[in-house]
Design an enzyme around this catalytic site. Sequence first.
Site, PDB file in Angstrom:
ATOM      1  N   PRO A   1      53.197  65.536  71.199  1.00 39.29           N
ATOM      2  CA  PRO A   1      53.598  66.439  72.290  1.00 39.29           C
ATOM      3  C   PRO A   1      52.332  66.952  72.984  1.00 39.29           C
ATOM      4  CG  PRO A   1      54.063  67.431  70.133  1.00 39.29           C
ATOM      5  CD  PRO A   1      53.379  66.130  69.867  1.00 39.29           C
TER       6      PRO A   1
ATOM      7  N   ASP B   1      47.272  68.095  71.013  1.00 37.26           N
ATOM      8  CA  ASP B   1      48.533  67.882  70.304  1.00 37.26           C
ATOM      9  C   ASP B   1      49.121  69.259  70.020  1.00 37.26           C
ATOM     10  OD1 ASP B   1      50.534  67.403  68.448  1.00 37.26           O
ATOM     11  OD2 ASP B   1      49.398  65.844  67.380  1.00 37.26           O
ATOM     12  N   HIS B   2      50.217  69.548  70.665  1.00 37.47           N
ATOM     13  CA  HIS B   2      50.773  70.906  70.561  1.00 37.47           C
ATOM     14  C   HIS B   2      51.347  71.189  69.168  1.00 37.47           C
ATOM     15  CE1 HIS B   2      51.752  74.743  71.990  1.00 37.47           C
ATOM     16  NE2 HIS B   2      52.458  74.458  73.076  1.00 37.47           N
ATOM     17  N   ARG B   3      51.452  70.158  68.343  1.00 33.09           N
ATOM     18  CA  ARG B   3      51.885  70.426  66.967  1.00 33.09           C
ATOM     19  C   ARG B   3      50.755  71.055  66.173  1.00 33.09           C
ATOM     20  NH1 ARG B   3      53.350  64.489  65.212  1.00 33.09           N
ATOM     21  NH2 ARG B   3      51.311  64.300  66.184  1.00 33.09           N
TER      22      ARG B   3
ATOM     23  N   ILE C   1      47.796  72.471  67.845  1.00 31.96           N
ATOM     24  CA  ILE C   1      47.016  73.434  68.632  1.00 31.96           C
ATOM     25  C   ILE C   1      47.926  74.162  69.614  1.00 31.96           C
ATOM     26  CG2 ILE C   1      45.230  73.574  70.432  1.00 31.96           C
ATOM     27  CD1 ILE C   1      43.962  71.085  68.981  1.00 31.96           C
TER      28      ILE C   1
END
Length: 570
Positions: A366, A542-544, A546
Site C-alpha cells: 500500500p 509502505d504504509h503497513r 510507515i
Amino acid sequence: MSIETIKVPDIGGAEGVEVIEICVAVGDQVAEEDSLIVLESDKASMEVPSPMAGKVVSLKIENGDSLSEGDIILELETDATAETTVDAQPAESSSVQSEQQSASNPATVEAVKDEVVSESAAATRIEKVVVPDIGGAEAVDVIEVCVQSGDQVAEGDSLVVLESDKASMEIPSPFAGLVVSLSIEEGASVSEGSALLEMEVAAMEVAAGQAPQKTAQETTAQETIEPSAPKESKAAVVSAENNSEIPSPAFASERLTTPSVSSEEEKPFKGDNVYAGPAVRKLAREMGLDITSLKGSGPRSRITKDDLKAFVKQKLTEKPSGTTASSIPTVPEVDFSKFGDVEVESLSKIHKVTAFNMHRSWLNVPHVTQFDDADLTDLEDFRKSLKAEAEKRGVKVTPLPFLLKAAALALKANPKFNASLHADGEHMVYKHYVHIGVAVDTPAGLMVPVLRDVDKKSIWDLAAESTELAQKAKDKKLMPADMQGGCFTISSLGGIGGQGFTPIVNTPEVAILGVSKLTVKPVWNGQEFEPRKMLPLSLSYDHRAINGADAGKFFVYLNGLLADVRRMVM
Ligand code: CAO
C-alpha cells in the site's frame, strides 16, 4: 429374507488396502455386481462389487479404513436364494489355484530359468516390454505414458496406464532398468502382446528378478520372459477364470472408478464421483490434494497428472487471503497493426525482471508518496567549490553522494525506514547496517546497484563508488551480489528533468526517495522572496510499515541535513 455379511474377497493377496470410496449407503437397494466400495493399493484401484442383490442394512467400514481379504464390509438384507451364492468363498481357492497352477507348470519355470542362465553372460541386455495379459481386453487406449526415453525405472514402477471402456489399469515394469525407446504414445490402441517399450536391463537383474517373479505371479504356460501383468489385475483374472460364484473384485483391469459411459451410466457412483487412475490418486494423496475439487481434462473428464500439476501451479500463483492474481481484470489484447505500422520487439531479461518486480511491489505494497523541496542552495555552492579538488581526484561530484549520505543518516535517525516487514506479516526486521541502492538507467533496463555502509563513507568515496557502480551497470558488469542487501533506494531523475514523480517501493525495502530536477524558486524568507535552489523530493513508503507522521519526520531530518551539510558531521 436373511441378513448376509459381505466380506472383502480375494484381492490378490494385497493386505491393508485403503477404502477410498464407499459407493452405497444404509438403506440402498443394490443389484448383484453393483459396486460396494473402491479399494486402492499402491498400484491399482479396485471395485468390490456386490455378490448379490439386496438392501444395505449396515456399513462396517469407513473411508480410509485398511482392509484385507475376509474383512467385513457391510450387511445385506437378501432373499433366501441369494444366501447360497454367498456361502461359496472362491477367493481363497483362487489364490491357491494360482499357486498350484504355477507349481504344476514346471516347464514354464524351467524355460524361464534356461533363458535367464543364457542371458546372464552379458552385462546388460535390451528387453522388449509388451502388454501383458489384460484380462482379454482388446484395443485398449493408452491414456498415460508414465516414462520417457532415458528414464531409470524400478521394477514395479508404472510404465503406462491403459483404459478400456470401463477400466483403467497401470502396467508395471517387469524389470529395473533404463528406458531406451518407446513404441507407443498416448492415444495408441494396444492389446495383449503389443510392444510398449524397450529397456536396457542388467543381466543380473533378469537373472535375479525374472524367474521367481514369474513363478509366483504368472500362471500361463506359454509365457517365458514376458512382463507380468499388474499383480492385482492378474489375481482378479485368475479368480474370474475359476467361475467363482462370488464375483471377484473388479480391479483396475476391469472397472476403475466412475466412468459415466455405457452400462455404468445408469449406476453412477455414490462416492466422490471422481474419475482418476490409481497413479493420479496416489500422486494427489502424496501432494495432499483433494481431487474432488479438480476438473479432469482427460477423456470423459478423467483427471490426469497434468491436471494435478496445473492445479498446484495455479494455487502457488494465487495470492493469499482469497485474492487471486487471476481476479485482476486483464487488459484486452489489441491488434495495433489495424491502426498503422507497428514493430514488435522482445523485452530484455532485465526489463522483464524489473516489470515483474514492479508489478509485485505495486500489488503488495500500500503505497503513499509524500513530497517536499529541499533547499540545496548552500550545498550547491559547497559542491561547486569542490570542483577543482574533484578534478584532481578524478571524481565527479553530483548532488547524488550528498543525497546518499544525508539519506543514510536519516535512516539511522528514523529506524522504521531502515527496516523490512517480516514475511510472516507479524514482525518488523530492523537493520543495523545502512546499504542504499541507486536506480541506474541503462540501455538494457533499470538496474539498482547497492552501496554498502553508506553512513560510514565520505562524500568522495560515495561519489567515486556511485559513479563506478553506475558504469558497471551500464556495461552489464554488475554481479548479483552488487544488487543485493539494500535497505532503501534513491531514484534520481535530477539529471534528466521533471518536477516530481511517485517511485515504487523496491520491496522488501519499505521506502524509496525520488529526486527530481533542482530549480531556482522564489522562497519567502520572512521579509522577501529570495531565489533558492530547491530540489523536489518524493518519498514513497509502505504504509503497513510507515505512517505519514514518520515520513514527515524523515523529510524534516533529511532536508535539514541537505540544507546545511555541516550537520552531516554533527
Ligand atoms: N537536479 C539538477 N541537476 C542534477 C541533479 C538534480 N537533482 N542531479 C544531477 N544533476 C546534474 C549533475 O550534476 C550532472 O550535471 P553536470 O554534468 O553539469 O555535472 C548531470 O545532472 C548529470 O548527472 P548524472 O545523471 O550523470 O549523475 P547523477 O550522479 O546525478 O546520477 C545516476 C547518476 C546513475 C543515478 C543517473 O545517471 C541515472 O541513471 N539516473 C536515472 C535513474 C532512473 O532512471 N530512475 C528512475 C527509476 S524508476 O523508472
